[in-house]
Design an enzyme around this catalytic site. Structure first.
Site, PDB file in Angstrom:
ATOM      1  N   GLY A  13       0.840  -1.203   0.000  1.00 15.71           N
ATOM      2  CA  GLY A  13       0.000   0.000   0.000  1.00 15.71           C
ATOM      3  C   GLY A  13       0.868   1.244   0.000  1.00 15.71           C
ATOM      4  CD  GLU A 172     -14.027  18.468   2.426  1.00 23.67           C
ATOM      5  OE1 GLU A 172     -13.310  19.046   3.229  1.00 23.67           O
ATOM      6  OE2 GLU A 172     -13.600  17.574   1.668  1.00 23.67           O
ATOM      7  CG  ASP A 302      -8.313   4.560   6.268  1.00 20.37           C
ATOM      8  OD1 ASP A 302      -7.967   5.346   7.176  1.00 20.37           O
ATOM      9  OD2 ASP A 302      -8.851   4.931   5.216  1.00 20.37           O
TER      10      ASP A 302
HETATM   11  C1  LIG Z   1     -13.162  11.192  -0.468  1.00 21.68           C
HETATM   12  C2  LIG Z   1     -12.256  11.130   0.726  1.00 21.68           C
HETATM   13  C3  LIG Z   1     -11.928  12.308   1.414  1.00 21.68           C
HETATM   14  C4  LIG Z   1     -11.079  12.257   2.523  1.00 21.68           C
HETATM   15  N1  LIG Z   1     -10.749  13.434   3.161  1.00 21.68           N
HETATM   16  C5  LIG Z   1      -9.860  13.409   4.175  1.00 21.68           C
HETATM   17  C6  LIG Z   1      -9.429  14.612   4.801  1.00 21.68           C
HETATM   18  O1  LIG Z   1      -9.879  15.703   4.438  1.00 21.68           O
HETATM   19  N2  LIG Z   1      -8.512  14.528   5.790  1.00 21.68           N
HETATM   20  C7  LIG Z   1      -7.994  13.335   6.202  1.00 21.68           C
HETATM   21  O2  LIG Z   1      -7.138  13.317   7.102  1.00 21.68           O
HETATM   22  N3  LIG Z   1      -8.392  12.176   5.643  1.00 21.68           N
HETATM   23  C8  LIG Z   1      -9.310  12.182   4.647  1.00 21.68           C
HETATM   24  N4  LIG Z   1      -9.714  11.013   4.058  1.00 21.68           N
HETATM   25  C9  LIG Z   1      -9.245   9.740   4.622  1.00 21.68           C
HETATM   26  C10 LIG Z   1      -7.857   9.403   4.142  1.00 21.68           C
HETATM   27  O3  LIG Z   1      -7.756   9.494   2.751  1.00 21.68           O
HETATM   28  C11 LIG Z   1      -7.516   7.989   4.621  1.00 21.68           C
HETATM   29  O4  LIG Z   1      -7.672   7.918   6.015  1.00 21.68           O
HETATM   30  C12 LIG Z   1      -6.083   7.648   4.266  1.00 21.68           C
HETATM   31  O5  LIG Z   1      -5.952   7.592   2.862  1.00 21.68           O
HETATM   32  C13 LIG Z   1      -5.673   6.314   4.886  1.00 21.68           C
HETATM   33  O6  LIG Z   1      -4.361   6.052   4.547  1.00 21.68           O
HETATM   34  P1  LIG Z   1      -3.872   4.551   4.335  1.00 21.68           P
HETATM   35  O7  LIG Z   1      -2.426   4.623   4.053  1.00 21.68           O
HETATM   36  O8  LIG Z   1      -4.352   3.713   5.447  1.00 21.68           O
HETATM   37  O9  LIG Z   1      -4.677   4.050   3.052  1.00 21.68           O
HETATM   38  P2  LIG Z   1      -4.786   4.647   1.593  1.00 21.68           P
HETATM   39  O10 LIG Z   1      -4.279   6.032   1.525  1.00 21.68           O
HETATM   40  O11 LIG Z   1      -6.174   4.392   1.162  1.00 21.68           O
HETATM   41  O12 LIG Z   1      -3.794   3.734   0.756  1.00 21.68           O
HETATM   42  C14 LIG Z   1      -3.996   2.368   0.605  1.00 21.68           C
HETATM   43  C15 LIG Z   1      -3.213   1.907  -0.609  1.00 21.68           C
HETATM   44  O13 LIG Z   1      -3.199   0.488  -0.617  1.00 21.68           O
HETATM   45  C16 LIG Z   1      -3.390   0.026  -1.922  1.00 21.68           C
HETATM   46  N5  LIG Z   1      -3.962  -1.314  -1.823  1.00 21.68           N
HETATM   47  C17 LIG Z   1      -5.112  -1.694  -1.221  1.00 21.68           C
HETATM   48  N6  LIG Z   1      -5.283  -3.018  -1.282  1.00 21.68           N
HETATM   49  C18 LIG Z   1      -4.208  -3.495  -1.944  1.00 21.68           C
HETATM   50  C19 LIG Z   1      -3.806  -4.807  -2.327  1.00 21.68           C
HETATM   51  N7  LIG Z   1      -4.531  -5.887  -2.020  1.00 21.68           N
HETATM   52  N8  LIG Z   1      -2.648  -4.953  -3.019  1.00 21.68           N
HETATM   53  C20 LIG Z   1      -1.885  -3.858  -3.343  1.00 21.68           C
HETATM   54  N9  LIG Z   1      -2.232  -2.603  -2.998  1.00 21.68           N
HETATM   55  C21 LIG Z   1      -3.365  -2.425  -2.300  1.00 21.68           C
HETATM   56  C22 LIG Z   1      -4.328   1.046  -2.560  1.00 21.68           C
HETATM   57  O14 LIG Z   1      -4.209   1.041  -3.965  1.00 21.68           O
HETATM   58  C23 LIG Z   1      -3.832   2.349  -1.922  1.00 21.68           C
HETATM   59  O15 LIG Z   1      -2.867   2.989  -2.719  1.00 21.68           O
HETATM   60  C24 LIG Z   1     -10.558  11.037   2.952  1.00 21.68           C
HETATM   61  C25 LIG Z   1     -10.890   9.849   2.262  1.00 21.68           C
HETATM   62  C26 LIG Z   1     -11.726   9.899   1.156  1.00 21.68           C
HETATM   63  C27 LIG Z   1     -12.062   8.633   0.410  1.00 21.68           C
END
Ligand SMILES: Cc1cc2nc3c(=O)[nH]c(=O)nc-3n(C[C@H](O)[C@H](O)[C@H](O)COP(=O)(O)OP(=O)(O)OC[C@H]3O[C@@H](n4cnc5c(N)ncnc54)[C@H](O)[C@@H]3O)c2cc1C
Length: 416
Positions: A13, A172, A302
């Site tokens: 990820g 938003e 997440d």
């Molecule tokens: C529309 C929207 C608005 C948001 N606004 C805000 C905001 O204003 N402020 C804020 O703090 N947060 C916001 N968030 C939340 C924030 O984007 C997430 O909390 C954050 O992205 C989580 O980070 P992460 O690294 O856990 O996962 P992510 O950033 O979602 O990254 C996960 C990555 O894992 C990859 N992946 C998943 N499964 C696999 C697999 N099986 N094999 C290979 N790759 C995989 C995906 O392609 C992705 O690139 C928002 C979310 C959304 C959807």
């Protein structure tokens, strides 16, 4: 870890958590393999801007190979991880396996429809470039169809846009959509009476922005209403067939557009790991972010379930994912040096959400702001947090153009 060889860290990820972990380990004596099914890092907080035709995808996404061009200890592999064997210590990807000494799982989340299958099939969501682009195409198509529709009932349903979920993303999106209609669509469709159009925000509880303090919830309601967004509180959606919404109390709303922002859960991969899952199917981890029984596995962002001091789950936010990445990277370094890993402590940087032009709500350093000041903070912060100078500059120019000329850049209906 085998002291004879350079430890191999696999990060799955490259979202906010994975990307930050990889960057924080840039000078560590490790070899990193970063895996993602996409070849870019996506700035999800601005996805709604793609949906409302404000920005193009390339302005909020950045190629991973460019980001890591200079990081010598990192290799990027594009692919979908389908399984993980925690005992044998490998991940399965595209039919092959990749062995690790340490694994960082940062696979993020996906939209949660809470089992409402019909809603999942017929609604739009904001989770990826594809889903946001398809939302934009649909929204713009509704205006085209309405412009040639003679039946007033159907025209009204075509111009009724329902956003479900009164959290920051729903607020938003609803605010920006209402402004798109008022400032831009009225100019594009001078022959149509767009007073017929409606933006509705449906929220199942008694308030929007439940995580925000009371004064900001009230400001949000006021700002949204000022932009002609109709807010329906205590309105739980039970069904949607693509043309008609049914609420729990039996009320029906005719609408050809439903944007679902009412729930998030951990990525689907976490269901296949055979590990303990908590609320929103997030994986329960130790305070040090390690998987119980597998201290060589860190789960962050997440996908991870971690509670704060009050026993509440940490929110699914980019700020949480990035701070956890810092702790995971530090703990990996600590373990390499024979030291103990540290527990994660979230430092809440505050809350911030925009509701359209000159309107936002913010809670920073214990102070609440709303209106223009909060909006300026939002603009500066979001431009700063984008990756790449070019993206920052282009987004700044776009937003300035749209602000002064009441325009929106990307009113294109493209084939999918
Ligand atoms: C529309 C929207 C608005 C948001 N606004 C805000 C905001 O204003 N402020 C804020 O703090 N947060 C916001 N968030 C939340 C924030 O984007 C997430 O909390 C954050 O992205 C989580 O980070 P992460 O690294 O856990 O996962 P992510 O950033 O979602 O990254 C996960 C990555 O894992 C990859 N992946 C998943 N499964 C696999 C697999 N099986 N094999 C290979 N790759 C995989 C995906 O392609 C992705 O690139 C928002 C979310 C959304 C959807």
């Amino acid at each position: 870890m085998n002291p004879e060889k350079v430890p191999h860290i696999v990060i799955v990820g490259a979202g906010f958590g994975g990307l930050t972990t990889a960057q924080k380990l840039a000078n560590a004596p490790v070899q990193i393999t970063l895996i993602d099914r996409q070849n870019y890092h996506l700035f999800q907080p601005l996805l709604y801007q793609i949906a409302i035709a404000g920005l193009v995808p390339s302005q909020i996404a950045y190629p991973l190979r460019t980001i890591f061009r200079r990081q010598k200890n990192l290799t990027f592999q594009m692919g979908e991880v389908s399984a993980i064997d925690f005992d044998a210590r490998y991940v399965r990807m595209n039919g092959s396996v990749i062995a690790y000494d340490t694994l960082v799982l940062a696979v993020g989340g996906e939209t949660n429809f809470f089992g409402l299958k019909a809603v999942e099939e017929n609604s739009f969501q904001l989770k990826s470039i594809e889903s946001a682009t398809s939302t934009r195409n649909h929204l713009l198509r509704m205006f085209e169809q309405a412009s040639r529709e003679v039946d007033p009932e159907k025209r009204r349903a075509l111009l009724t846009f329902v956003v479900v979920g009164g959290g920051p993303t729903g607020v938003e999106t609803a605010g920006a959509l209402a402004e798109l209609i008022t400032h831009v669509m009225t100019k594009d469709y001078p022959a149509m009476d767009l007073r017929e159009s409606h933006v509705l925000l449906l929220e199942a509880t008694g308030s929007v922005m439940t995580a925000y303090p009371d004064e900001l919830r009230k400001s949000t309601m006021k700002l949204l209403q000022g932009k002609n967004v109709e807010i329906l509180l205590n309105s739980r959606l039970t069904d949607y067939n693509g043309q008609r919404i049914t609420l729990a109390d039996g009320t029906c709303i005719d609408a050809y557009t439903l944007i679902w922002t009412a729930g998030v859960r951990s990525a689907e991969l976490t269901d296949r790991l055979g590990v303990e899952q908590a609320a929103a199917r997030r994986v329960r981890v130790e305070p040090t972010l390690q998987l119980p029984q597998h201290p060589e596995v860190f789960i962050i962002g997440d996908a991870a379930y971690v509670e704060d001091k009050q026993g509440q789950p940490l929110p699914m936010l980019a700020t949480v994912a990035q701070q956890q990445a810092g702790t995971a990277a530090k703990n990996i370094r600590n373990i390499l040096k024979g030291k103990k890993p540290e527990p994660f402590q979230y430092k809440d940087p505050g809350l911030l959400a925009t509701i359209g032009r000159n309107a936002a709500v913010a809670r920073i350093w214990g102070l609440s702001f709303s209106g223009l000041i909060a909006w300026l903070i939002w603009v500066v912060l979001h431009i700063y947090r984008l990756i790449g100078f070019r993206n920052r500059l282009v987004v700044l120019i776009n937003w300035a153009w749209d602000y002064f000329f009441y325009d929106s850049q990307v009113r294109l209906i493209t084939r999918e």
